[in-house]
Structure formats: C-alpha cells, structure tokens
Write an enzyme that holds these catalytic residues in place. Structure first.
Site, PDB file in Angstrom:
ATOM      1  N   GLU A 106     -20.216 -72.648 -40.761  1.00 16.95           N
ATOM      2  CA  GLU A 106     -20.810 -73.989 -40.861  1.00 16.95           C
ATOM      3  C   GLU A 106     -19.924 -74.816 -41.778  1.00 16.95           C
ATOM      4  O   GLU A 106     -19.330 -74.297 -42.725  1.00 16.95           O
ATOM      5  CB  GLU A 106     -22.208 -73.960 -41.483  1.00 16.95           C
ATOM      6  N   ARG A 156     -23.061 -71.888 -31.796  1.00 15.73           N
ATOM      7  CA  ARG A 156     -23.896 -71.068 -32.681  1.00 15.73           C
ATOM      8  C   ARG A 156     -25.320 -71.593 -32.549  1.00 15.73           C
ATOM      9  O   ARG A 156     -25.596 -72.761 -32.839  1.00 15.73           O
ATOM     10  CB  ARG A 156     -23.403 -71.160 -34.124  1.00 15.73           C
ATOM     11  N   HIS A 163     -19.762 -70.816 -45.345  1.00 16.97           N
ATOM     12  CA  HIS A 163     -20.247 -72.158 -45.029  1.00 16.97           C
ATOM     13  C   HIS A 163     -19.670 -73.123 -46.059  1.00 16.97           C
ATOM     14  O   HIS A 163     -19.806 -72.902 -47.263  1.00 16.97           O
ATOM     15  CB  HIS A 163     -21.776 -72.194 -45.056  1.00 16.97           C
ATOM     16  N   ASN A 209     -28.928 -66.321 -41.337  1.00 19.36           N
ATOM     17  CA  ASN A 209     -28.287 -67.500 -41.887  1.00 19.36           C
ATOM     18  C   ASN A 209     -28.446 -67.565 -43.407  1.00 19.36           C
ATOM     19  O   ASN A 209     -29.549 -67.401 -43.933  1.00 19.36           O
ATOM     20  CB  ASN A 209     -28.911 -68.766 -41.269  1.00 19.36           C
ATOM     21  N   TRP A 233     -21.477 -78.070 -38.332  1.00 18.57           N
ATOM     22  CA  TRP A 233     -22.913 -78.363 -38.387  1.00 18.57           C
ATOM     23  C   TRP A 233     -23.078 -79.872 -38.300  1.00 18.57           C
ATOM     24  O   TRP A 233     -22.529 -80.598 -39.123  1.00 18.57           O
ATOM     25  CB  TRP A 233     -23.516 -77.839 -39.690  1.00 18.57           C
ATOM     26  N   TYR A 243     -19.509 -76.767 -47.649  1.00 18.52           N
ATOM     27  CA  TYR A 243     -20.085 -78.091 -47.884  1.00 18.52           C
ATOM     28  C   TYR A 243     -19.537 -78.625 -49.215  1.00 18.52           C
ATOM     29  O   TYR A 243     -18.324 -78.583 -49.418  1.00 18.52           O
ATOM     30  CB  TYR A 243     -21.616 -78.026 -47.848  1.00 18.52           C
TER      31      TYR A 243
END
Length: 458
Positions: free
Chosen positions: A255, A84, A226, A159, A284, A228
């Site tokens: 991500e 990516r 994503h 993004n 990532w 996290y």
C-alpha cells in the site's frame, strides 16, 4: 526410443519419489521444480514457469462495496496486472464468503488476485481488531475456494496486523500464522504486512525479516511494507528498500499514498525506485475512501480519474508504463529492463489552446482548504505543455500542490504542468490541485486561462 520394462520404470519412479520425500524431510524445503503456482525466487516473485512477475496494481475495497464488481474490469482496462482485494473475516467486516466469485472476477479480467483480511488492522492498539490467528481461521474456512488457485492468488494473511502498541509481538504472531497456514495445506504464495499499521517505523519487520522467512516450510513468503507519512522523503524510502535488497529479502510495497501535501509519501521517488529495482507495488486505493483525497477514481468511475488516479496509472513509472500481464494469462515472456526516469525539469513551450474548461472543487475548513482542478482541452489541437493562470482571492496562500508547479503562492498564480501530464489531446483532461490557507475568504477564482486562452468554468 528403446522401451523400458514397466517394473523398471515403476521402480525408478518409486526411488525418485522416495528421494524427494527424504529431501523435504531433511530440509523442509521443496525443490524449485516442485513449487506450486506463484512463488518466491530470491528477491523476486516468479510464476510456475519461472518467469518473473512484478505486481503493478491497486487496492480495491471490495468488502465495503460488494456491488462494485465492475471495478475489476476498470482496473484492468487502465493497465494493472494485479488487484489487492479487501475482504472481511466477520470479526469487524464481512464475512466475505464470496471468495470464489472474487477469484473468478480476477481471472476473467486477467489479474493476479492478492486477497487480504482487513479485520486485523491495528491489532493491539485497535480494540476491535482481529488477531492474525483469527485471520488464519478465516482462510481455513475458505480453503475450498482457494485450493487449486495458486497460479492466480496470493494470500495476504492480514492487513497491517499490529498497531503501535507492543509492535514486537508481530514476529511471534506472524511466525505462528505462517506455520498454521502451511500445516493446513496451503501452498499459495503468502504475503505478510509489517506492524506499526503497516509502516514498520520501529523496524520490527526489517530486523526480524529472516526469522519470518525461515518460518515458512515452503520458503514462499513475501514481506509487504505500507508507505505513507513515515516515508515522506527520498532518503526514508531508499534506506528502507536498500536494507531488504542488501539482505536478499523479497519485498513488495503493498500500500502507499501520494504527496498531496509536504508531509505525505514521496510517491515520485517510490515509483521510480520500485521500477528501477523491479519491486511490485499496489497503490491505495481505487475508490470509496472516507478521505476522498486517496481515491483514484471518483465514485468508482474510471472515466473520472482524480489527480492521484492519473498519476499512478498514466504517470512516469506508473502502471500503464511498467505493468506486464502475468504469463498465466498469455502475457509477454521477454525479460523486461526497468526504465529509470531522470529527474530533469523540461523546458516547456506551450502550444496555443483553442479552448478549455475548468472545474474547480474546493473543500474548506476554518483556516484552510484543498482544491481539485480538472482541466479539459475543448479545442481541436493537442497541447504539448500548458500553463493555467488564475487569481487567488485575497488572503489565500498556497502551501503545497500536486500535478503542477504553482508560482507564486498567492495573487496571480500560474500552474505549470508536471512532466507526465503536459500533453492534453482534444477532449482530454487532467486533474491537479493544491492545499492552501485562508483568513476567512473562501471565494473561488473568477476566471482561468490556459496558455493564454480563456476557459469556460464548469
């Protein structure tokens, strides 16, 4: 074979063409055989030949490091099938006018290319961010480089396109962006990121997923989450993924980071679940982060993988173990049954080490620090399990670690390998580390032993 008069064949072709056009007009959906390149099929991504393709790769911050073109070959060499690539529209970064060159690098290195505009990050909360509509205008400006690359390129429109302020605007903005892309003739597989800086903690994407998928006249959009700190438990990860599976919505993990402390993403669960479900993932990131704890390769050097790099490329359910090259590049076509790694702690009987070298890198602040420890086997025999012993200076207490189990938390500490990094060939190395508190003493351990043998301290 009996020949057919030319006018009969031509008439049949015209009728078939008319039926196809009429069907598209009625439904807005092209028949499966008319799809171009990579496309969505149910919850899967498939290639033009119908073969399922599961993304296994990492993010590369190209717009900020345009000279690091060797990264494409390095990422491929470590087993990835996808990269990516971070691009800029010119609103905050870039503009990236080298899209044709980026695609060429992906193709030279047999990688599927996910291209994303990063300027949209946090729109609505980040004042400098570009809107999704501005991102679409960038793609329209790059169309000549993209048309004809549908077998090799996925367009990730923007993004993390909405921050935490008015996250509900994401649905309308994303719908409009998809429709504008299609109205301008893009046939590519489109990828759309969630709001809340990609983490969807308010569940706007989850609760409006069908609306977004229906907005695409080509029915060729995949949703991207994503992961996290919002996803720091196994329950948070599995609950979210289960909702998408139950509804038949296509999803990739576009991500994610790793558990470098207890508040971060449970990457072991994420990798295991992605593998068992056949979900694509893109970690990532390769290198160059302002917070280097998220770097996979130190200074863009694939021979200097960090703990995170070792884990995602070489660990259980990682890239090397699960990636399959796209068939457009000649990769294998058999159906692959994902492997599920049981969560069993092995009984470790370390083998003697003939020699070792330890590099201990500390990053300290007023009341705490993190360390990255690189262990290199300098002996002639491989290890099948290892224990690294050292004495923490007074006042230092480990609060969390990665790549190994640390016991006890202070004093004379022993770090025992994880299930995926116990085998160190001669000359081989692994990176582990931990986070700790201190009371003013930031001295480093004076000595280390590996399986009882003294190590050289670099």
């Amino acid at each position: 074979m009996r020949s057919v008069p030319w006018f009969a064949a031509a008439g049949a072709a015209l009728v078939a063409s008319a039926v196809l056009v009429y069907a598209v007009m009625l439904t807005g959906i092209r028949p499966a055989h008319a799809a171009v390149g990579l496309r969505v099929s149910g919850t899967d991504i498939v290639e033009a030949n119908g073969q399922k393709f599961v993304m296994r790769g990492v993010n590369h911050p190209h717009v900020w490091y345009t000279g690091q073109t060797g990264s494409f070959a390095d990422i491929k060499a470590l087993g990835a099938n996808t990269v990516r690539v971070v691009l800029g529209s010119g609103k905050r970064w870039g503009p990236s006018n080298d899209v044709a060159q980026v695609i060429s690098l992906c193709k030279q290195n047999r990688l599927i290319c996910v291209l994303e505009v990063h300027d949209t990050t946090g729109y609505g909360e980040e004042g400098a961010a570009a809107s999704l509509d501005e991102a679409v205008n960038y793609w329209i400006g790059q169309k000549s480089a993209l048309v004809g690359q549908e077998n090799h390129v996925v367009i990730n429109i923007g993004n993390e396109p909405i921050g935490n302020t008015n996250a509900g605007q994401w649905t309308g903005a994303t719908t409009a962006a998809i429709q504008k892309m299609r109205a301008n003739g893009f046939e590519h597989l489109l990828m759309v990121d969630a709001p809340n800086w990609g983490q969807d903690w308010q569940y706007v994407m989850r609760d409006n997923a069908q609306t977004i998928l229906n907005a695409d006249s080509r029915r060729n959009t995949v949703l991207s989450i994503h992961m996290y700190a919002v996803f720091n438990t196994a329950t948070a990860i599995t609950d979210y993924l289960n909702r998408f599976r139950a509804n038949g919505w296509p999803l990739v993990i576009g991500e994610f980071g790793w558990r470098f402390n207890t508040g971060e993403v449970d990457h072991d669960t994420l990798l295991s679940e992605a593998d068992s479900r056949g979900l694509g993932y893109l970690g990532w990131s390769w290198s160059g982060n302002t917070d280097p704890i998220l770097d996979m390769a130190t200074s863009f050097d694939r021979t200097r993988l960090t703990t995170w790099g070792q884990r995602i490329f070489n660990g259980a359910n990682g890239i090397k173990a699960t990636a399959r090259e796209a068939t457009i590049y000649g990769g294998p076509t058999p159906t692959v049954t994902p492997t599920v790694t049981p969560t069993v702690t092995p009984t470790i009987t370390p083998t003697p080490s003939g020699g070792c070298r330890v590099t201990y890198e500390m990053n300290a602040w007023n009341s705490g620090f993190t360390t990255n420890i690189t262990i290199t086997n300098t002996g002639a025999a491989a290890t099948s399990g290892w224990r690294l012993a050292f004495a923490l200076p007074a006042g230092q207490v480990i609060t969390g670690g990665w790549g190994a189990t640390y016991t006890p938390a202070s004093g004379q500490v022993t770090a025992t390998n994880a299930a995926w990094n116990g085998n160190l060939a001669p000359g081989g190395s692994t990176s582990v580390g931990f986070q700790a508190t201190h009371t003013g003493n930031t001295a480093e351990p004076a000595a280390f032993t590996l399986n009882g043998a003294a190590c050289q301290v670099a």
